[in-house]
Design a protein around this motif. Sequence first.
Motif, PDB file in Angstrom:
ATOM      1  N   GLU A  23      49.789  50.498  38.774  1.00 31.72           N
ATOM      2  CA  GLU A  23      50.477  51.313  37.876  1.00 31.72           C
ATOM      3  C   GLU A  23      49.754  52.585  37.571  1.00 31.72           C
ATOM      4  O   GLU A  23      50.427  53.725  37.113  1.00 31.72           O
ATOM      5  CB  GLU A  23      50.827  50.279  36.488  1.00 31.72           C
ATOM      6  CG  GLU A  23      51.799  49.525  36.906  1.00 31.72           C
ATOM      7  CD  GLU A  23      51.972  48.417  35.386  1.00 31.72           C
ATOM      8  OE1 GLU A  23      51.374  49.008  34.414  1.00 31.72           O
ATOM      9  OE2 GLU A  23      52.644  47.628  35.466  1.00 31.72           O
ATOM     10  N   ALA A  24      48.508  52.490  37.401  1.00 27.60           N
ATOM     11  CA  ALA A  24      47.673  53.775  37.156  1.00 27.60           C
ATOM     12  C   ALA A  24      47.580  54.681  38.465  1.00 27.60           C
ATOM     13  O   ALA A  24      46.682  55.699  38.343  1.00 27.60           O
ATOM     14  CB  ALA A  24      46.319  53.469  36.708  1.00 27.60           C
ATOM     15  N   GLY A  25      48.189  54.241  39.572  1.00 25.88           N
ATOM     16  CA  GLY A  25      48.197  55.192  40.602  1.00 25.88           C
ATOM     17  C   GLY A  25      47.417  54.494  41.643  1.00 25.88           C
ATOM     18  O   GLY A  25      47.569  55.077  43.019  1.00 25.88           O
ATOM     19  N   GLY A  26      46.820  53.477  41.622  1.00 28.55           N
ATOM     20  CA  GLY A  26      46.137  52.911  42.485  1.00 28.55           C
ATOM     21  C   GLY A  26      45.210  53.579  43.746  1.00 28.55           C
ATOM     22  O   GLY A  26      45.254  53.430  45.001  1.00 28.55           O
ATOM     23  N   PRO A  27      44.251  54.418  43.393  1.00 32.26           N
ATOM     24  CA  PRO A  27      43.863  55.466  44.284  1.00 32.26           C
ATOM     25  C   PRO A  27      42.928  54.883  45.098  1.00 32.26           C
ATOM     26  O   PRO A  27      42.175  55.119  46.071  1.00 32.26           O
ATOM     27  CB  PRO A  27      43.257  56.571  43.421  1.00 32.26           C
ATOM     28  CG  PRO A  27      42.956  55.637  41.892  1.00 32.26           C
ATOM     29  CD  PRO A  27      43.988  54.748  41.844  1.00 32.26           C
ATOM     30  N   ASP A  28      42.090  53.492  44.739  1.00 32.59           N
ATOM     31  CA  ASP A  28      41.134  52.940  45.548  1.00 32.59           C
ATOM     32  C   ASP A  28      41.817  51.441  45.677  1.00 32.59           C
ATOM     33  O   ASP A  28      42.614  50.902  45.179  1.00 32.59           O
ATOM     34  CB  ASP A  28      40.005  53.141  44.695  1.00 32.59           C
ATOM     35  CG  ASP A  28      38.729  52.756  45.324  1.00 32.59           C
ATOM     36  OD1 ASP A  28      38.730  52.553  46.631  1.00 32.59           O
ATOM     37  OD2 ASP A  28      37.658  52.611  44.833  1.00 32.59           O
ATOM     38  N   ASN A  29      40.770  50.799  46.932  1.00 36.27           N
ATOM     39  CA  ASN A  29      40.932  49.305  46.769  1.00 36.27           C
ATOM     40  C   ASN A  29      40.791  48.600  45.393  1.00 36.27           C
ATOM     41  O   ASN A  29      39.909  49.161  44.702  1.00 36.27           O
ATOM     42  CB  ASN A  29      40.087  48.738  48.021  1.00 36.27           C
ATOM     43  CG  ASN A  29      40.245  49.503  49.191  1.00 36.27           C
ATOM     44  OD1 ASN A  29      39.273  49.497  49.931  1.00 36.27           O
ATOM     45  ND2 ASN A  29      41.470  49.935  49.472  1.00 36.27           N
ATOM     46  N   VAL A  30      41.037  47.435  45.171  1.00 39.85           N
ATOM     47  CA  VAL A  30      40.944  46.696  43.964  1.00 39.85           C
ATOM     48  C   VAL A  30      40.591  45.562  44.454  1.00 39.85           C
ATOM     49  O   VAL A  30      41.063  44.772  45.215  1.00 39.85           O
ATOM     50  CB  VAL A  30      42.008  46.741  43.194  1.00 39.85           C
ATOM     51  CG1 VAL A  30      41.989  45.957  41.863  1.00 39.85           C
ATOM     52  CG2 VAL A  30      42.549  47.989  42.903  1.00 39.85           C
ATOM     53  N   ALA A  31      39.409  44.712  43.487  1.00 40.15           N
ATOM     54  CA  ALA A  31      39.027  43.663  43.836  1.00 40.15           C
ATOM     55  C   ALA A  31      38.672  42.991  42.531  1.00 40.15           C
ATOM     56  O   ALA A  31      38.221  43.711  41.561  1.00 40.15           O
ATOM     57  CB  ALA A  31      37.751  43.215  44.558  1.00 40.15           C
ATOM     58  N   CYS A  32      39.109  41.799  42.040  1.00 38.67           N
ATOM     59  CA  CYS A  32      39.131  41.351  40.726  1.00 38.67           C
ATOM     60  C   CYS A  32      38.966  39.791  40.787  1.00 38.67           C
ATOM     61  O   CYS A  32      39.655  39.105  41.650  1.00 38.67           O
ATOM     62  CB  CYS A  32      39.865  41.569  39.875  1.00 38.67           C
ATOM     63  SG  CYS A  32      41.660  41.266  39.951  1.00 38.67           S
ATOM     64  N   ALA A  33      38.108  38.968  40.041  1.00 36.10           N
ATOM     65  CA  ALA A  33      37.968  37.665  39.920  1.00 36.10           C
ATOM     66  C   ALA A  33      37.867  37.090  38.574  1.00 36.10           C
ATOM     67  O   ALA A  33      36.963  37.940  37.857  1.00 36.10           O
ATOM     68  CB  ALA A  33      36.655  36.912  40.686  1.00 36.10           C
ATOM     69  N   VAL A  34      38.450  36.280  37.971  1.00 35.80           N
ATOM     70  CA  VAL A  34      38.481  35.594  36.619  1.00 35.80           C
ATOM     71  C   VAL A  34      38.306  34.365  36.485  1.00 35.80           C
ATOM     72  O   VAL A  34      38.894  33.389  37.487  1.00 35.80           O
ATOM     73  CB  VAL A  34      39.868  35.934  36.071  1.00 35.80           C
ATOM     74  CG1 VAL A  34      40.000  35.306  34.586  1.00 35.80           C
ATOM     75  CG2 VAL A  34      40.426  37.510  36.005  1.00 35.80           C
ATOM     76  N   ALA A  35      37.446  33.823  35.709  1.00 35.86           N
ATOM     77  CA  ALA A  35      36.920  32.272  35.514  1.00 35.86           C
ATOM     78  C   ALA A  35      37.195  31.960  34.042  1.00 35.86           C
ATOM     79  O   ALA A  35      36.828  32.809  33.273  1.00 35.86           O
ATOM     80  CB  ALA A  35      35.704  32.318  36.002  1.00 35.86           C
ATOM     81  N   ASP A  36      37.792  30.806  33.869  1.00 36.11           N
ATOM     82  CA  ASP A  36      37.647  30.637  32.374  1.00 36.11           C
ATOM     83  C   ASP A  36      36.568  29.284  32.246  1.00 36.11           C
ATOM     84  O   ASP A  36      36.520  28.358  33.264  1.00 36.11           O
ATOM     85  CB  ASP A  36      39.032  29.740  31.970  1.00 36.11           C
ATOM     86  CG  ASP A  36      40.089  30.906  31.844  1.00 36.11           C
ATOM     87  OD1 ASP A  36      39.613  32.059  31.746  1.00 36.11           O
ATOM     88  OD2 ASP A  36      41.085  30.560  31.795  1.00 36.11           O
ATOM     89  N   VAL A  37      35.810  29.272  31.325  1.00 40.89           N
ATOM     90  CA  VAL A  37      34.760  28.075  31.000  1.00 40.89           C
ATOM     91  C   VAL A  37      35.677  27.050  30.352  1.00 40.89           C
ATOM     92  O   VAL A  37      36.040  27.410  29.065  1.00 40.89           O
ATOM     93  CB  VAL A  37      33.633  28.445  30.212  1.00 40.89           C
ATOM     94  CG1 VAL A  37      32.700  27.189  30.076  1.00 40.89           C
ATOM     95  CG2 VAL A  37      33.086  29.575  31.152  1.00 40.89           C
ATOM     96  N   VAL A  38      35.417  25.794  30.673  1.00 41.77           N
ATOM     97  CA  VAL A  38      36.485  24.784  30.106  1.00 41.77           C
ATOM     98  C   VAL A  38      35.441  23.455  29.876  1.00 41.77           C
ATOM     99  O   VAL A  38      34.540  23.109  30.695  1.00 41.77           O
ATOM    100  CB  VAL A  38      37.796  24.343  30.864  1.00 41.77           C
ATOM    101  CG1 VAL A  38      38.682  25.515  30.810  1.00 41.77           C
ATOM    102  CG2 VAL A  38      37.415  23.855  32.153  1.00 41.77           C
ATOM    103  N   VAL A  39      35.882  22.488  29.141  1.00 46.73           N
ATOM    104  CA  VAL A  39      35.395  21.029  28.931  1.00 46.73           C
ATOM    105  C   VAL A  39      35.857  20.351  30.145  1.00 46.73           C
ATOM    106  O   VAL A  39      37.111  20.198  30.162  1.00 46.73           O
ATOM    107  CB  VAL A  39      35.364  20.573  27.538  1.00 46.73           C
ATOM    108  CG1 VAL A  39      34.909  19.288  27.752  1.00 46.73           C
ATOM    109  CG2 VAL A  39      34.610  21.321  26.643  1.00 46.73           C
ATOM    110  N   GLU A  40      34.982  19.890  31.068  1.00 47.92           N
ATOM    111  CA  GLU A  40      35.681  19.132  32.007  1.00 47.92           C
ATOM    112  C   GLU A  40      36.827  18.001  31.784  1.00 47.92           C
ATOM    113  O   GLU A  40      37.897  17.940  32.516  1.00 47.92           O
ATOM    114  CB  GLU A  40      34.300  18.490  32.844  1.00 47.92           C
ATOM    115  CG  GLU A  40      34.765  18.284  34.447  1.00 47.92           C
ATOM    116  CD  GLU A  40      33.613  18.004  35.095  1.00 47.92           C
ATOM    117  OE1 GLU A  40      33.375  18.224  36.381  1.00 47.92           O
ATOM    118  OE2 GLU A  40      32.610  17.490  34.477  1.00 47.92           O
TER     119      GLU A  40
END
Length: 408
Positions: free
Chosen positions: A386-403
């Motif tokens: 939405e911001a124009g995507g002028p470059d490649n994008v990579a992202c990773a998200v992690a949640d810490v949870v009680v097993e």
Amino acid sequence: MEREGRAVGAASGELVTIGEFARLSRLSAKALRRYDELGLLRPALVDPVNGYRYYDPAQAEEARLVAWLRRIGMPLSRIGRVVALDAGAAAVEIRAYWARVEAETAARRDLAMYLVDHLSAEGRAMARIPGSTGSTGNAGSAGGTGSAGRAGAGPLAIRCAALTDTGVVRTANQDAAFAGPRLLAVADGFGEGGAEASAAAIEALKPSAWGSGGGVPSAADLLNALEDTADSASRAVREAVASCAAPDGSGTTLTAMLWTGPRLGLVHIGDSRAYLLRGGELFRITHDHSLVQSMIDDGSLSREEAASHPQRALLLKALVGEARSAQVAVASRPDVRLQEVLAGDRYLLCSDGLSAVVDEADLRAAVVAADGPEEAVRRLVGLAREAGGPDNVACAVADVVVEEQEQE
């Protein structure tokens, strides 16, 4: 025979002897001879008969520059490059060198402070063990998957997702991302072999990541493992781009987290970033290895000015294909550190294709609003586009949870 230092004859015109030049430059004749031997400052003339050195008075400023650069600890090979540049380019090179020194000093400071805190806590824990004499041996350190010392809490685990996108403008994707039960990573490749470099850097981390068993590693073992992992990634990048026409122009950033249970190990180089969402607040936990960040740090540039600076993409450190001397290789190593974790933490790793075009307030809103890592990465890539995507994008998200909560 005349001793060196006597005035040169009239035929030599404006040149002066080494003794006179030493007074002009406020350096010793011994230092000037050393600079000549090292190729840092050549005399204007060397008498072919007696070997006496003669200098142009205009060289005095260059001589003082060499001396100043040696005082700040710049390697001799780099000084040779700096003094050959014009004033503006030399200023940029010195700024880049000092920014790297400050970044490395900050990384060592952070590691030292972590070790002080860790060993102090370990010492307090040992003091509470009945019969303990304060030894920091293996007593009380047996494994499991790690509860981070929380009474009544189960072992921790992570739920994670990763996503890359070519963006709106680029036709090829040189970013890479990975999310697994032991590893979270993003890499932003550049140059002819950028895609190969980013993929190789992350692939090199996977054998370390894992599931080797044997319980939770100590802080010292994890730090050693992080150093080895960083070295493996550097070698992998060099091998991946060796066949390129200009290997030294190809490389990648790398920001990765290695999961052990009670803590995360962080490996970071370049301007990809890691953020922590804790208690509703979003904290950036990495420091960009870039020229504009160094200028922000020293107060010569505001964050608003940095966003439009013509050299905002210039990196001070990255994993690259060029072969380096041992001294330069050590100075260019990734930062490594340990990050204590809490249940409920959410981590975001991203390339600058996201962080450079989306405000941190919008990043926070997207990370907070997402129900889980999969939704978070989709939201974030959508924001970049939405911001124009002028470059490649990579992202990773992690949640810490009680097993146990993850298994319900």
